[in-house]
Design a protein around this motif. Structure first.
Motif, PDB file in Angstrom:
ATOM      1  N   ALA A  16      28.716  21.276 -16.920  1.00  0.00           N
ATOM      2  CA  ALA A  16      28.963  20.533 -18.157  1.00  0.00           C
ATOM      3  C   ALA A  16      30.148  21.110 -18.911  1.00  0.00           C
ATOM      4  O   ALA A  16      30.253  22.322 -19.094  1.00  0.00           O
ATOM      5  CB  ALA A  16      27.716  20.567 -19.039  1.00  0.00           C
ATOM      6  N   LYS A  19      28.105  20.199 -23.487  1.00  0.00           N
ATOM      7  CA  LYS A  19      26.747  20.507 -23.033  1.00  0.00           C
ATOM      8  C   LYS A  19      25.669  19.611 -23.645  1.00  0.00           C
ATOM      9  O   LYS A  19      25.770  19.192 -24.807  1.00  0.00           O
ATOM     10  CB  LYS A  19      26.377  21.954 -23.405  1.00  0.00           C
ATOM     11  CG  LYS A  19      27.384  23.021 -23.029  1.00  0.00           C
ATOM     12  CD  LYS A  19      27.463  23.254 -21.547  1.00  0.00           C
ATOM     13  CE  LYS A  19      28.283  24.484 -21.230  1.00  0.00           C
ATOM     14  NZ  LYS A  19      28.529  24.595 -19.762  1.00  0.00           N
ATOM     15  N   TYR A  20      24.633  19.456 -22.856  1.00  0.00           N
ATOM     16  CA  TYR A  20      23.367  18.827 -23.276  1.00  0.00           C
ATOM     17  C   TYR A  20      22.425  19.968 -23.643  1.00  0.00           C
ATOM     18  O   TYR A  20      22.141  20.817 -22.807  1.00  0.00           O
ATOM     19  CB  TYR A  20      22.864  18.006 -22.091  1.00  0.00           C
ATOM     20  CG  TYR A  20      21.364  17.854 -21.910  1.00  0.00           C
ATOM     21  CD1 TYR A  20      20.554  17.353 -22.934  1.00  0.00           C
ATOM     22  CD2 TYR A  20      20.775  18.165 -20.685  1.00  0.00           C
ATOM     23  CE1 TYR A  20      19.183  17.193 -22.728  1.00  0.00           C
ATOM     24  CE2 TYR A  20      19.409  18.000 -20.478  1.00  0.00           C
ATOM     25  CZ  TYR A  20      18.620  17.518 -21.498  1.00  0.00           C
ATOM     26  OH  TYR A  20      17.278  17.359 -21.291  1.00  0.00           O
ATOM     27  N   TRP A  21      21.978  20.024 -24.880  1.00  0.00           N
ATOM     28  CA  TRP A  21      21.015  21.061 -25.280  1.00  0.00           C
ATOM     29  C   TRP A  21      20.131  20.506 -26.385  1.00  0.00           C
ATOM     30  O   TRP A  21      20.556  20.390 -27.527  1.00  0.00           O
ATOM     31  CB  TRP A  21      21.730  22.351 -25.726  1.00  0.00           C
ATOM     32  CG  TRP A  21      20.818  23.541 -25.734  1.00  0.00           C
ATOM     33  CD1 TRP A  21      20.422  24.267 -26.836  1.00  0.00           C
ATOM     34  CD2 TRP A  21      20.167  24.152 -24.608  1.00  0.00           C
ATOM     35  NE1 TRP A  21      19.572  25.282 -26.461  1.00  0.00           N
ATOM     36  CE2 TRP A  21      19.396  25.232 -25.092  1.00  0.00           C
ATOM     37  CE3 TRP A  21      20.147  23.875 -23.236  1.00  0.00           C
ATOM     38  CZ2 TRP A  21      18.631  26.034 -24.250  1.00  0.00           C
ATOM     39  CZ3 TRP A  21      19.385  24.677 -22.403  1.00  0.00           C
ATOM     40  CH2 TRP A  21      18.639  25.745 -22.918  1.00  0.00           C
ATOM     41  N   ARG A  29      13.151  12.648 -21.600  1.00  0.00           N
ATOM     42  CA  ARG A  29      14.406  13.430 -21.522  1.00  0.00           C
ATOM     43  C   ARG A  29      15.574  12.620 -22.091  1.00  0.00           C
ATOM     44  O   ARG A  29      16.593  12.404 -21.437  1.00  0.00           O
ATOM     45  CB  ARG A  29      14.680  13.903 -20.089  1.00  0.00           C
ATOM     46  CG  ARG A  29      13.646  14.920 -19.619  1.00  0.00           C
ATOM     47  CD  ARG A  29      13.955  15.509 -18.249  1.00  0.00           C
ATOM     48  NE  ARG A  29      12.787  16.180 -17.689  1.00  0.00           N
ATOM     49  CZ  ARG A  29      12.507  17.478 -17.808  1.00  0.00           C
ATOM     50  NH1 ARG A  29      13.321  18.277 -18.443  1.00  0.00           N
ATOM     51  NH2 ARG A  29      11.411  17.987 -17.279  1.00  0.00           N
ATOM     52  N   SER A 109      18.620  22.070 -10.357  1.00  0.00           N
ATOM     53  CA  SER A 109      17.809  20.922 -10.757  1.00  0.00           C
ATOM     54  C   SER A 109      18.637  19.638 -10.855  1.00  0.00           C
ATOM     55  O   SER A 109      18.129  18.560 -10.572  1.00  0.00           O
ATOM     56  CB  SER A 109      17.078  21.203 -12.067  1.00  0.00           C
ATOM     57  OG  SER A 109      17.993  21.390 -13.100  1.00  0.00           O
ATOM     58  N   SER A 141      15.326  15.914 -14.606  1.00  0.00           N
ATOM     59  CA  SER A 141      16.134  16.937 -15.254  1.00  0.00           C
ATOM     60  C   SER A 141      17.284  16.198 -15.905  1.00  0.00           C
ATOM     61  O   SER A 141      17.964  15.409 -15.238  1.00  0.00           O
ATOM     62  CB  SER A 141      16.659  17.901 -14.180  1.00  0.00           C
ATOM     63  OG  SER A 141      17.534  18.842 -14.741  1.00  0.00           O
ATOM     64  N   GLY A 142      17.494  16.430 -17.206  1.00  0.00           N
ATOM     65  CA  GLY A 142      18.505  15.637 -17.917  1.00  0.00           C
ATOM     66  C   GLY A 142      19.856  15.659 -17.217  1.00  0.00           C
ATOM     67  O   GLY A 142      20.472  14.617 -16.972  1.00  0.00           O
ATOM     68  N   SER A 143      20.309  16.864 -16.858  1.00  0.00           N
ATOM     69  CA  SER A 143      21.649  16.983 -16.281  1.00  0.00           C
ATOM     70  C   SER A 143      21.752  16.284 -14.931  1.00  0.00           C
ATOM     71  O   SER A 143      22.854  16.007 -14.455  1.00  0.00           O
ATOM     72  CB  SER A 143      22.046  18.451 -16.160  1.00  0.00           C
ATOM     73  OG  SER A 143      21.098  19.148 -15.373  1.00  0.00           O
ATOM     74  N   ARG A 146      23.766  13.107 -14.551  1.00  0.00           N
ATOM     75  CA  ARG A 146      25.224  13.211 -14.357  1.00  0.00           C
ATOM     76  C   ARG A 146      25.612  13.493 -12.911  1.00  0.00           C
ATOM     77  O   ARG A 146      26.800  13.495 -12.595  1.00  0.00           O
ATOM     78  CB  ARG A 146      25.796  14.318 -15.274  1.00  0.00           C
ATOM     79  CG  ARG A 146      25.588  14.095 -16.767  1.00  0.00           C
ATOM     80  CD  ARG A 146      26.394  15.130 -17.573  1.00  0.00           C
ATOM     81  NE  ARG A 146      26.135  16.454 -17.079  1.00  0.00           N
ATOM     82  CZ  ARG A 146      25.540  17.439 -17.751  1.00  0.00           C
ATOM     83  NH1 ARG A 146      25.156  17.250 -19.005  1.00  0.00           N
ATOM     84  NH2 ARG A 146      25.338  18.609 -17.204  1.00  0.00           N
ATOM     85  N   SER A 193      15.589  25.757 -18.649  1.00  0.00           N
ATOM     86  CA  SER A 193      16.186  24.853 -19.627  1.00  0.00           C
ATOM     87  C   SER A 193      15.161  23.915 -20.262  1.00  0.00           C
ATOM     88  O   SER A 193      15.313  23.554 -21.431  1.00  0.00           O
ATOM     89  CB  SER A 193      17.357  24.087 -19.026  1.00  0.00           C
ATOM     90  OG  SER A 193      17.020  23.588 -17.773  1.00  0.00           O
ATOM     91  N   HIS A 197      15.388  23.590 -24.184  1.00  0.00           N
ATOM     92  CA  HIS A 197      15.648  22.365 -24.972  1.00  0.00           C
ATOM     93  C   HIS A 197      14.659  22.263 -26.140  1.00  0.00           C
ATOM     94  O   HIS A 197      15.019  21.834 -27.227  1.00  0.00           O
ATOM     95  CB  HIS A 197      15.498  21.111 -24.096  1.00  0.00           C
ATOM     96  CG  HIS A 197      16.562  20.971 -23.058  1.00  0.00           C
ATOM     97  ND1 HIS A 197      17.898  20.833 -23.363  1.00  0.00           N
ATOM     98  CD2 HIS A 197      16.500  20.945 -21.694  1.00  0.00           C
ATOM     99  CE1 HIS A 197      18.604  20.723 -22.239  1.00  0.00           C
ATOM    100  NE2 HIS A 197      17.779  20.798 -21.219  1.00  0.00           N
ATOM    101  N   MET A 243      26.937  26.020 -28.044  1.00  0.00           N
ATOM    102  CA  MET A 243      25.594  25.958 -27.454  1.00  0.00           C
ATOM    103  C   MET A 243      24.960  27.353 -27.429  1.00  0.00           C
ATOM    104  O   MET A 243      23.772  27.512 -27.744  1.00  0.00           O
ATOM    105  CB  MET A 243      25.627  25.374 -26.040  1.00  0.00           C
ATOM    106  CG  MET A 243      24.236  25.312 -25.414  1.00  0.00           C
ATOM    107  SD  MET A 243      24.209  24.663 -23.731  1.00  0.00           S
ATOM    108  CE  MET A 243      24.907  26.037 -22.815  1.00  0.00           C
ATOM    109  N   ASP A 283      26.425  28.142 -18.704  1.00  0.00           N
ATOM    110  CA  ASP A 283      25.193  27.364 -18.878  1.00  0.00           C
ATOM    111  C   ASP A 283      24.036  28.275 -19.293  1.00  0.00           C
ATOM    112  O   ASP A 283      24.267  29.334 -19.849  1.00  0.00           O
ATOM    113  CB  ASP A 283      24.877  26.583 -17.597  1.00  0.00           C
ATOM    114  CG  ASP A 283      25.655  25.261 -17.541  1.00  0.00           C
ATOM    115  OD1 ASP A 283      26.169  24.825 -18.580  1.00  0.00           O
ATOM    116  OD2 ASP A 283      25.719  24.677 -16.452  1.00  0.00           O
TER     117      ASP A 283
HETATM  118  O1  PMV Z   1      19.097  19.394 -17.034  1.00  0.00           O
HETATM  119  P1  PMV Z   1      18.545  20.618 -17.664  1.00  0.00           P
HETATM  120  O2  PMV Z   1      17.274  20.350 -18.400  1.00  0.00           O
HETATM  121  O3  PMV Z   1      18.436  21.743 -16.663  1.00  0.00           O
HETATM  122  O4  PMV Z   1      19.550  21.109 -18.792  1.00  0.00           O
HETATM  123  C1  PMV Z   1      20.857  21.569 -18.552  1.00  0.00           C
HETATM  124  C2  PMV Z   1      21.320  22.396 -19.679  1.00  0.00           C
HETATM  125  C3  PMV Z   1      22.687  23.046 -19.498  1.00  0.00           C
HETATM  126  O5  PMV Z   1      22.969  23.293 -18.131  1.00  0.00           O
HETATM  127  C4  PMV Z   1      22.685  24.368 -20.250  1.00  0.00           C
HETATM  128  C5  PMV Z   1      23.808  22.187 -20.101  1.00  0.00           C
HETATM  129  C6  PMV Z   1      24.202  20.946 -19.335  1.00  0.00           C
HETATM  130  O6  PMV Z   1      24.588  19.974 -19.990  1.00  0.00           O
HETATM  131  O7  PMV Z   1      24.170  20.961 -18.088  1.00  0.00           O
END
Ligand code: PMV
Length: 328
Positions: A16, A19-21, A29, A109, A141-143, A146, A193, A197, A243, A283
């Protein structure tokens, strides 16, 4: 149900830039802010899903080891969504491999849930659109939302489940960038994460970080579209530092940096001051992702290896979209 209930998919990890946080709905999610990332070419998860009438439960094998408990539950959540959409009951066997070194601290993830969403839906006979796949991957997983589209990707926060998905803002060929990941520790497990979050709103800095996110997203998107490395460097470092400021000031506090992480960040800033196009982002772990034009990557890797505490460096270019590799 398709005549072929098995499918294999490959998806890249991503890093990222914005970032998503923090989630506004943790079950779905749904993120508190949009994010932008680059897919990492060659750092991939390969997953095969097969729905089998004889199985009493879903089964999960990661890198040759059977996984049960929470890991399996998270995978079954995605399989349940797929079963509901496809109108099927069969349990599935999920066999998944990451090609990046385990313990290198590269989050798997994102690539894992992107590959699962694609392989699982295809094995169930569904042909989902890219936004539909991105939404499905997001639930694991949110990321991962993407890691479905290719190249440089933006995940729009959206107003709800339906419009919170990611799309490509530029193809991999648009800009030859590289990520040199300075591995400073492959050691103990930190707060994951999903838990992180949930802590984000406890930081008094989170509100300011989120309020300013549209501005950072605009600057980052523009820097990518204009291939402006200096503009990218300043917004990517600011966003990463914001972040980590939130992480460090949440209750309980999350400190992901180690002394060697800081050594790398300081060196990167110094090199940039000396004219080298390079910037860092970190991250939820101690390893430092060092971005630069691909032409500079070999030199940057060499310099990173000279820093005390850097135990390895992984290099990746810009990766493509998640894809089916058989079972079509
Ligand atoms: O997708 P998750 O829940 O593992 O969150 C990812 C969080 C960061 O990697 C820290 C930031 C991001 O946007 O990838």
């Amino acid at each position: 149900m398709s005549s072929n209930p098995t499918a294999t998919a490959v998806a890249c990890a991503n890093i990222a830039f914005i970032k998503y946080w923090g989630n506004r709905d943790s079950a779905l999610r749904l993120p508190v802010n949009g994010s932008i990332s680059m897919n990492l070419e060659g750092l991939v998860t390969r997953t095969t899903v097969s729905f089998q009438p004889s199985l009493p439960f879903d089964e999960l094998v990661i890198n040759g080891r059977e996984v049960t408990g929470l890991g399996l539950e998270r995978v079954s959540t995605i399989l349940n969504l797929i079963r509901e959409m496809a109108g099927i009951q069969e349990r599935a066997e999920v066999i998944t491999e990451n090609n990046f070194p385990s313990g290198a601290g590269i989050a798997s993830s994102a690539s894992a849930f992107a590959a699962l969403a694609l392989a699982g839906s295809r094995a169930a006979g569904l042909k989902l659109t890219e936004p539909e796949l991105s939404r499905l991957a997001r639930r694991g997983s949110g990321s991962a939302a993407r890691s479905i589209p290719g190249g440089f990707v933006e995940w729009q926060a959206g107003t709800g489940d339906e419009d919170s998905f990611a799309f490509s803002i530029a193809a991999p060929e648009h800009w030859e960038l590289a990520d040199c990941v300075a591995i400073v520790s492959a050691s103990h497990k930190k707060t994951g994460s999903t838990e992180g979050h949930a802590l984000a709103p406890t930081s008094p800095l989170q509100e300011a970080r989120v309020a300013d996110a549209p501005r950072r997203l605009d600057l980052c998107r523009r820097a990518i579209l204009e291939r402006d490395f200096a503009a990218l460097a300043s917004i990517v470092e600011l966003d990463s530092d914001m972040m980590h400021a939130v992480m460090m000031t949440s209750s309980p506090a999350l400190h992901y940096w180690q002394p060697a992480s800081l050594s790398v960040m300081q060196a990167v800033r110094q090199w940039r001051g000396e004219g080298l196009p390079v910037c860092y982002t970190v991250d939820a772990g101690p390893n430092v992702h060092v971005l630069c034009p691909k032409a500079e990557a070999a030199g940057v890797e060499k310099k990173l290896r000279e820093i005390g505490g850097v135990v390895d460096v992984l290099k990746a270019g810009v990766g493509g979209a998640a894809k089916i590799v058989n079972g079509d």
